[in-house]
Design a protein around this motif. Sequence first.
Motif, mmCIF file in Angstrom:
data_model
loop_
_atom_site.group_PDB
_atom_site.id
_atom_site.type_symbol
_atom_site.label_atom_id
_atom_site.label_comp_id
_atom_site.label_asym_id
_atom_site.label_seq_id
_atom_site.Cartn_x
_atom_site.Cartn_y
_atom_site.Cartn_z
ATOM 1 N N THR A 117 -5.342 -2.750 -11.372
ATOM 2 C CA THR A 117 -4.809 -3.679 -10.425
ATOM 3 C C THR A 117 -3.414 -3.639 -10.319
ATOM 4 O OG1 THR A 117 -4.907 -5.437 -11.967
ATOM 5 C CG2 THR A 117 -6.719 -5.100 -10.530
ATOM 6 N N ALA A 118 -2.704 -4.085 -9.230
ATOM 7 C CA ALA A 118 -1.215 -3.978 -8.984
ATOM 8 C C ALA A 118 -1.013 -5.134 -8.240
ATOM 9 C CB ALA A 118 -0.827 -3.083 -8.206
ATOM 10 N N THR A 119 -0.138 -5.918 -8.479
ATOM 11 C CA THR A 119 0.367 -7.432 -7.755
ATOM 12 C C THR A 119 1.778 -7.160 -7.099
ATOM 13 O OG1 THR A 119 -1.176 -8.618 -9.064
ATOM 14 C CG2 THR A 119 0.652 -9.840 -7.878
ATOM 15 N N GLU A 120 2.083 -7.533 -5.767
ATOM 16 C CA GLU A 120 3.397 -7.377 -5.431
ATOM 17 C C GLU A 120 3.395 -8.774 -4.614
ATOM 18 O OE1 GLU A 120 5.710 -4.907 -5.519
ATOM 19 O OE2 GLU A 120 4.477 -3.540 -6.525
ATOM 20 N N GLU A 121 4.811 -9.062 -4.900
ATOM 21 C CA GLU A 121 5.205 -10.481 -4.118
ATOM 22 C C GLU A 121 6.283 -10.370 -3.033
ATOM 23 O OE1 GLU A 121 5.386 -13.922 -6.494
ATOM 24 O OE2 GLU A 121 4.102 -13.218 -7.794
ATOM 25 N N TYR A 122 5.963 -10.951 -1.832
ATOM 26 C CA TYR A 122 6.918 -10.607 -0.597
ATOM 27 C C TYR A 122 7.421 -12.132 -0.177
ATOM 28 C CZ TYR A 122 5.431 -6.004 -0.979
ATOM 29 O OH TYR A 122 4.972 -4.507 -1.302
ATOM 30 N N MET B 140 8.810 -2.198 7.012
ATOM 31 C CA MET B 140 7.692 -2.557 7.866
ATOM 32 C C MET B 140 8.033 -3.244 9.065
ATOM 33 S SD MET B 140 5.793 -0.908 5.793
ATOM 34 C CE MET B 140 4.548 -0.738 6.603
ATOM 35 N N GLN B 141 7.832 -2.417 10.272
ATOM 36 C CA GLN B 141 8.249 -2.836 11.800
ATOM 37 C C GLN B 141 6.732 -3.060 12.698
ATOM 38 O OE1 GLN B 141 10.740 -0.587 14.108
ATOM 39 N NE2 GLN B 141 10.002 -1.224 15.902
ATOM 40 N N ILE C 139 0.945 -1.167 -0.089
ATOM 41 C CA ILE C 139 -0.030 0.077 0.036
ATOM 42 C C ILE C 139 0.743 1.313 -0.017
ATOM 43 C CG2 ILE C 139 -1.555 1.499 1.423
ATOM 44 C CD1 ILE C 139 -2.703 -1.355 2.295
ATOM 45 N N HIS C 140 1.910 1.215 0.621
ATOM 46 C CA HIS C 140 2.759 2.644 0.788
ATOM 47 C C HIS C 140 4.077 2.523 0.177
ATOM 48 C CE1 HIS C 140 0.258 4.203 3.997
ATOM 49 N NE2 HIS C 140 0.031 2.888 4.442
ATOM 50 N N GLY C 141 4.036 1.357 -0.682
ATOM 51 C CA GLY C 141 5.431 1.504 -1.710
ATOM 52 C C GLY C 141 6.540 1.327 -0.826
#
Length: 165
Positions: A151-156, A73-74, A65-67
């Motif tokens: 749409t957008a997709t991110e993988e982590y 991210m903590q 969401i926040h790029g």
Amino acid sequence: MRLTALPMLAVLALAACGERADAPAPSAAETVSATEPASDAEASVPVVLTAGDLRRVCRAGLAAIHGQTIEAMQVDGVEGEVVNLSWAAPVDGGRRRGQCRVDGDLVTWKPVDAATPEENRWMNQSGDPAVRFVLDGDAITINTTLPDGTTATEEYSVASEQEAR
């Protein structure tokens, strides 16, 4: 008289079939929430996240969401089903803070340090993006649908044992 009443009833019945103009527009979450029909081959079981998986999904969701990167991210704490997170503010070097919760496959968040109390709301209204996740082992895929349908997709990748601490 009977022949004139029948066409009038037909016109009224057809007019009643139109869409209501005063109905609110569906949110992005409502628009993309249609699910595939259940297969006879596999059981339909709701996803139940462990505390560690909840933290992992929230980190990935807010990173998308926040790029941000997942490492930025903590997790600051967990209150029941709500995860408190923070990350470095990209402009002034301060800290941004938010909360995250998961309902089914939907990730919902809210800022907790916005300028006005009205802005500190859950982002689940019409006009807010819909953020969904797929958890597959250490891989987390975040699918974001904006209100305009893009749409957008991110993988982590976040190891389960990393969140166990």
